[in-house]
Motif scaffolding. Structure first.
Motif, PDB file in Angstrom:
ATOM      1  N   VAL A 124       0.863  -1.186   0.000  1.00 40.34           N
ATOM      2  CA  VAL A 124       0.000   0.000   0.000  1.00 40.34           C
ATOM      3  C   VAL A 124       0.895   1.231   0.000  1.00 40.34           C
ATOM      4  O   VAL A 124       1.584   1.500   0.986  1.00 40.34           O
ATOM      5  N   GLY A 125       0.892   1.917  -1.119  1.00 39.10           N
ATOM      6  CA  GLY A 125       1.714   3.118  -1.228  1.00 39.10           C
ATOM      7  C   GLY A 125       3.189   2.857  -1.009  1.00 39.10           C
ATOM      8  O   GLY A 125       3.912   3.697  -0.501  1.00 39.10           O
ATOM      9  N   GLY A 126       3.643   1.666  -1.368  1.00 36.90           N
ATOM     10  CA  GLY A 126       5.050   1.307  -1.216  1.00 36.90           C
ATOM     11  C   GLY A 126       5.411   0.711   0.135  1.00 36.90           C
ATOM     12  O   GLY A 126       6.542   0.314   0.354  1.00 36.90           O
ATOM     13  N   LYS A 127       4.454   0.621   1.036  1.00 35.89           N
ATOM     14  CA  LYS A 127       4.689   0.007   2.346  1.00 35.89           C
ATOM     15  C   LYS A 127       4.083  -1.393   2.347  1.00 35.89           C
ATOM     16  O   LYS A 127       2.978  -1.587   1.857  1.00 35.89           O
ATOM     17  N   ILE A 128       4.815  -2.332   2.898  1.00 35.81           N
ATOM     18  CA  ILE A 128       4.378  -3.728   2.926  1.00 35.81           C
ATOM     19  C   ILE A 128       3.692  -4.024   4.258  1.00 35.81           C
ATOM     20  O   ILE A 128       4.211  -3.708   5.326  1.00 35.81           O
ATOM     21  N   PHE A 129       2.508  -4.636   4.161  1.00 36.12           N
ATOM     22  CA  PHE A 129       1.737  -5.041   5.330  1.00 36.12           C
ATOM     23  C   PHE A 129       1.407  -6.517   5.194  1.00 36.12           C
ATOM     24  O   PHE A 129       1.068  -6.975   4.108  1.00 36.12           O
ATOM     25  N   LYS A 130       1.482  -7.246   6.303  1.00 35.57           N
ATOM     26  CA  LYS A 130       1.083  -8.651   6.330  1.00 35.57           C
ATOM     27  C   LYS A 130       0.047  -8.841   7.422  1.00 35.57           C
ATOM     28  O   LYS A 130       0.174  -8.281   8.508  1.00 35.57           O
ATOM     29  N   THR A 131      -0.946  -9.643   7.107  1.00 36.76           N
ATOM     30  CA  THR A 131      -1.972  -9.973   8.082  1.00 36.76           C
ATOM     31  C   THR A 131      -2.541 -11.338   7.740  1.00 36.76           C
ATOM     32  O   THR A 131      -2.233 -11.908   6.695  1.00 36.76           O
ATOM     33  N   SER A 132      -3.373 -11.850   8.603  1.00 37.63           N
ATOM     34  CA  SER A 132      -3.986 -13.152   8.335  1.00 37.63           C
ATOM     35  C   SER A 132      -5.311 -12.964   7.603  1.00 37.63           C
ATOM     36  O   SER A 132      -5.970 -11.929   7.740  1.00 37.63           O
ATOM     37  N   ARG A 133      -5.691 -13.970   6.840  1.00 36.51           N
ATOM     38  CA  ARG A 133      -7.008 -13.943   6.187  1.00 36.51           C
ATOM     39  C   ARG A 133      -8.111 -13.848   7.231  1.00 36.51           C
ATOM     40  O   ARG A 133      -9.104 -13.162   7.036  1.00 36.51           O
ATOM     41  N   SER A 134      -7.928 -14.532   8.356  1.00 36.71           N
ATOM     42  CA  SER A 134      -8.960 -14.513   9.391  1.00 36.71           C
ATOM     43  C   SER A 134      -9.170 -13.103   9.943  1.00 36.71           C
ATOM     44  O   SER A 134     -10.292 -12.736  10.285  1.00 36.71           O
ATOM     45  N   CYS A 135      -8.127 -12.302  10.013  1.00 39.17           N
ATOM     46  CA  CYS A 135      -8.274 -10.912  10.452  1.00 39.17           C
ATOM     47  C   CYS A 135      -9.198 -10.162   9.497  1.00 39.17           C
ATOM     48  O   CYS A 135     -10.067  -9.407   9.928  1.00 39.17           O
ATOM     49  N   LEU A 136      -9.038 -10.381   8.217  1.00 41.23           N
ATOM     50  CA  LEU A 136      -9.857  -9.696   7.215  1.00 41.23           C
ATOM     51  C   LEU A 136     -11.271 -10.238   7.180  1.00 41.23           C
ATOM     52  O   LEU A 136     -12.195  -9.550   6.777  1.00 41.23           O
ATOM     53  N   GLN A 137     -11.462 -11.467   7.633  1.00 38.30           N
ATOM     54  CA  GLN A 137     -12.786 -12.087   7.612  1.00 38.30           C
ATOM     55  C   GLN A 137     -13.574 -11.837   8.900  1.00 38.30           C
ATOM     56  O   GLN A 137     -14.738 -12.185   8.976  1.00 38.30           O
ATOM     57  N   ASN A 138     -12.941 -11.214   9.895  1.00 39.66           N
ATOM     58  CA  ASN A 138     -13.639 -10.912  11.154  1.00 39.66           C
ATOM     59  C   ASN A 138     -14.815  -9.978  10.952  1.00 39.66           C
ATOM     60  O   ASN A 138     -15.755  -9.981  11.717  1.00 39.66           O
ATOM     61  N   PHE A 159      -3.407   3.425   5.793  1.00 41.65           N
ATOM     62  CA  PHE A 159      -3.825   2.024   5.729  1.00 41.65           C
ATOM     63  C   PHE A 159      -3.491   1.293   7.031  1.00 41.65           C
ATOM     64  O   PHE A 159      -4.221   0.396   7.456  1.00 41.65           O
ATOM     65  N   ALA A 160      -2.410   1.674   7.667  1.00 38.13           N
ATOM     66  CA  ALA A 160      -2.034   1.040   8.937  1.00 38.13           C
ATOM     67  C   ALA A 160      -3.164   1.176   9.960  1.00 38.13           C
ATOM     68  O   ALA A 160      -3.435   0.249  10.719  1.00 38.13           O
ATOM     69  N   TYR A 161      -3.856   2.315   9.962  1.00 37.23           N
ATOM     70  CA  TYR A 161      -4.977   2.515  10.894  1.00 37.23           C
ATOM     71  C   TYR A 161      -6.155   1.615  10.525  1.00 37.23           C
ATOM     72  O   TYR A 161      -6.831   1.073  11.400  1.00 37.23           O
ATOM     73  N   VAL A 162      -6.406   1.463   9.235  1.00 36.59           N
ATOM     74  CA  VAL A 162      -7.488   0.582   8.782  1.00 36.59           C
ATOM     75  C   VAL A 162      -7.208  -0.849   9.233  1.00 36.59           C
ATOM     76  O   VAL A 162      -8.078  -1.526   9.782  1.00 36.59           O
ATOM     77  N   LEU A 163      -5.986  -1.306   9.011  1.00 33.90           N
ATOM     78  CA  LEU A 163      -5.616  -2.670   9.386  1.00 33.90           C
ATOM     79  C   LEU A 163      -5.697  -2.862  10.905  1.00 33.90           C
ATOM     80  O   LEU A 163      -6.177  -3.894  11.380  1.00 33.90           O
ATOM     81  N   ASN A 164      -5.280  -1.869  11.658  1.00 32.67           N
ATOM     82  CA  ASN A 164      -5.384  -1.975  13.119  1.00 32.67           C
ATOM     83  C   ASN A 164      -6.836  -2.029  13.567  1.00 32.67           C
ATOM     84  O   ASN A 164      -7.167  -2.748  14.510  1.00 32.67           O
ATOM     85  N   TYR A 165      -7.711  -1.292  12.895  1.00 33.74           N
ATOM     86  CA  TYR A 165      -9.132  -1.379  13.232  1.00 33.74           C
ATOM     87  C   TYR A 165      -9.651  -2.798  12.989  1.00 33.74           C
ATOM     88  O   TYR A 165     -10.374  -3.350  13.815  1.00 33.74           O
ATOM     89  N   LEU A 166      -9.261  -3.390  11.860  1.00 33.40           N
ATOM     90  CA  LEU A 166      -9.705  -4.749  11.558  1.00 33.40           C
ATOM     91  C   LEU A 166      -9.143  -5.754  12.564  1.00 33.40           C
ATOM     92  O   LEU A 166      -9.792  -6.744  12.892  1.00 33.40           O
ATOM     93  N   ARG A 167      -7.950  -5.506  13.055  1.00 37.70           N
ATOM     94  CA  ARG A 167      -7.325  -6.412  14.020  1.00 37.70           C
ATOM     95  C   ARG A 167      -7.961  -6.302  15.410  1.00 37.70           C
ATOM     96  O   ARG A 167      -8.189  -7.303  16.073  1.00 37.70           O
ATOM     97  N   TYR A 168      -8.190  -5.065  15.852  1.00 36.02           N
ATOM     98  CA  TYR A 168      -8.555  -4.847  17.254  1.00 36.02           C
ATOM     99  C   TYR A 168      -9.987  -4.353  17.468  1.00 36.02           C
ATOM    100  O   TYR A 168     -10.432  -4.245  18.599  1.00 36.02           O
ATOM    101  N   GLY A 169     -10.679  -4.013  16.383  1.00 37.69           N
ATOM    102  CA  GLY A 169     -12.059  -3.548  16.502  1.00 37.69           C
ATOM    103  C   GLY A 169     -12.191  -2.099  16.924  1.00 37.69           C
ATOM    104  O   GLY A 169     -13.289  -1.592  17.107  1.00 37.69           O
TER     105      GLY A 169
END
Length: 100
Positions: free
Chosen positions: A32-46, A80-90
């Motif tokens: 995302v914008g040249g920054k690499i992020f890794k997460t689990s599929r389950s995080c995105l499916q929450n 995007f880091a904030y979006v991913l953190n929201y998906l991780r932690y609610g």
């Protein structure tokens, strides 16, 4: 080493290989914008059915794609880091510089 020992070692290796492959299939990489992020599929499916990220990593969209390459998203990586953190932690705490 007996044939039984070799068979047991071979079986253990196949199990380890299958677990590693399954684990790798569960990891999703975004660029995302040249920054690499890794997460689990389950995080995105929450939060199933409510966001495009879940659809981006679905088998429908990724069926013929190279899963070793990151999914490119042409957006700001810092945000995007904030979006991913929201998906991780609610929930997420945004700094004053991000608030409207």
């Amino acid at each position: 080493s007996t044939a039984a020992d070799q068979s047991q070692a071979s079986k253990k290796q196949r199990t380890n290989d299958a677990m590693e492959e399954s684990s790798m299939d569960n990891i999703v990489t975004f660029d995302v914008g040249g920054k690499i992020f890794k997460t689990s599929r389950s995080c995105l499916q929450n939060h199933a059915g409510i966001h495009m990220l879940e659809r981006l990593v679905s088998d429908t969209w990724q069926k013929d794609k190279d899963h070793t390459k990151p999914i490119f998203i042409d957006r700001d990586g810092d945000t995007f880091a904030y979006v991913l953190n929201y998906l991780r932690y609610g929930r997420v705490t945004l700094p004053a510089t991000v608030l409207p």
